[in-house]
Structures are given as C-alpha cells and as structure tokens.
Scaffold this motif. Structure first.
Motif, short mmCIF file in Angstrom:
data_model
loop_
_atom_site.label_atom_id
_atom_site.label_comp_id
_atom_site.label_asym_id
_atom_site.label_seq_id
_atom_site.Cartn_x
_atom_site.Cartn_y
_atom_site.Cartn_z
N GLU A 19 15.24 18.45 -1.50
CA GLU A 19 14.13 17.74 -1.83
C GLU A 19 13.67 17.94 -3.30
O GLU A 19 13.12 17.17 -3.75
CB GLU A 19 12.77 18.27 -0.84
N LYS A 33 12.41 15.61 -7.76
CA LYS A 33 11.89 15.48 -6.70
C LYS A 33 12.75 14.55 -5.84
O LYS A 33 12.82 13.09 -6.64
CB LYS A 33 10.54 15.13 -6.37
N TYR A 35 13.09 11.84 -2.38
CA TYR A 35 12.22 11.63 -1.08
C TYR A 35 13.51 11.74 -0.05
O TYR A 35 14.47 10.81 0.04
CB TYR A 35 11.68 10.31 -0.98
#
Length: 151
Positions: A19, A33, A35
C-alpha cells in the motif's frame, strides 16, 4: 530524486498488496501510496454467542402528526423531479392557499423540469389543508406536495 527510479518503483508495486513505500536520501524524501481496494475486516470465530442490540428510535411528535394527516387526507404527490412554483409567474397570486376549496382538474402548482412548465392539477374535489413545499424549492418524484380533505 531520479524520475526513472520513481517510475520504476511505481511499476514494481503495481498489482501487489503493497500500500505504501517511503524512501529518503540526501536528495529528498518520496512517499508512494497505492490504492489496493477497501480493507476487509477479519473477524475471528468465537465460541461465545453473538448478541445483537437494536435501538428503537422514536420519531418526533410533529412527524407522527404529519403521517396521521397524510392517512386522513388525500395526498397530491409530485409526478416528476423539478422546481415547485405556487404561482404562474413571479409576483402573481398563488394558484391555491391553505383553506381554499378546489375542484377536480384545478391547477394547484407548476413544476418546472427541463425548462418545461408542468401544471399539477387536483384529482379530487376538496379543501387544501396543507401545502408541504415552499415556493421555488426542488421536489423529487413522489414527494408529497398537498394534503386535500375530500368534500
């Protein structure tokens, strides 16, 4: 940081369950980051029984009164989504007021939808008991507009 390194890192973590990745060196710091979808909550099975608690919420008194009124009176509902108007034009008197007697086919209001003015007529003879929508307010399909007491 080198753009190629950043894109390489992004490509490496694509499709994985990773993640977040964070790097820091003398040139700077980067945080990537990704998703990976909604998190699933894992509930471990237990030998204890599950107790469900339901809380009853009472509606305020005025809501109960309105529900009783709508059952006692004939309800005129909006046949479409649009903007509710009580009068044919700004500054003109309203089609009906609370307490007025109306006959079947009499115009009660206008609902504007897509620049078309749709006249909403009474489908019974009666007395207008309550007007539920303010002039110029948006209305939904099936929304209650008027309570009419049949004569």
């Amino acid at each position: 940081m080198d753009k190629e390194l950043i894109f390489e890192i992004i490509e490496k973590i694509k499709g994985t369950k990773i993640e977040e990745v964070e790097f820091e060196n003398e040139k700077g710091r980067i945080k990537i980051k990704q998703y990976v979808g909604p998190k699933k909550e894992v509930i471990a099975p237990t030998s204890q029984p599950v107790v469900e608690v339901k809380e009853e919420i009472k509606a305020p008194a005025h809501v109960e009164i309105e529900k009783k009124e709508s059952q006692k009176y004939h309800v005129i509902k909006s046949p479409l989504v649009g903007t509710f108007y009580r009068a044919p034009s700004p500054g003109a008197p309203p089609f009906v007021e609370e307490g007025d007697t109306v006959s079947k086919g009499q115009v009660l209001c206008i609902i504007e939808a897509l620049k078309v003015m749709n006249e909403i007529e009474s489908d019974i003879n009666g007395k207008v008991v309550k007007i539920l929508v303010e002039n110029g307010q948006p209305v939904e399909y099936g929304q209650e507009l008027f309570y009419i007491e049949p004569i």
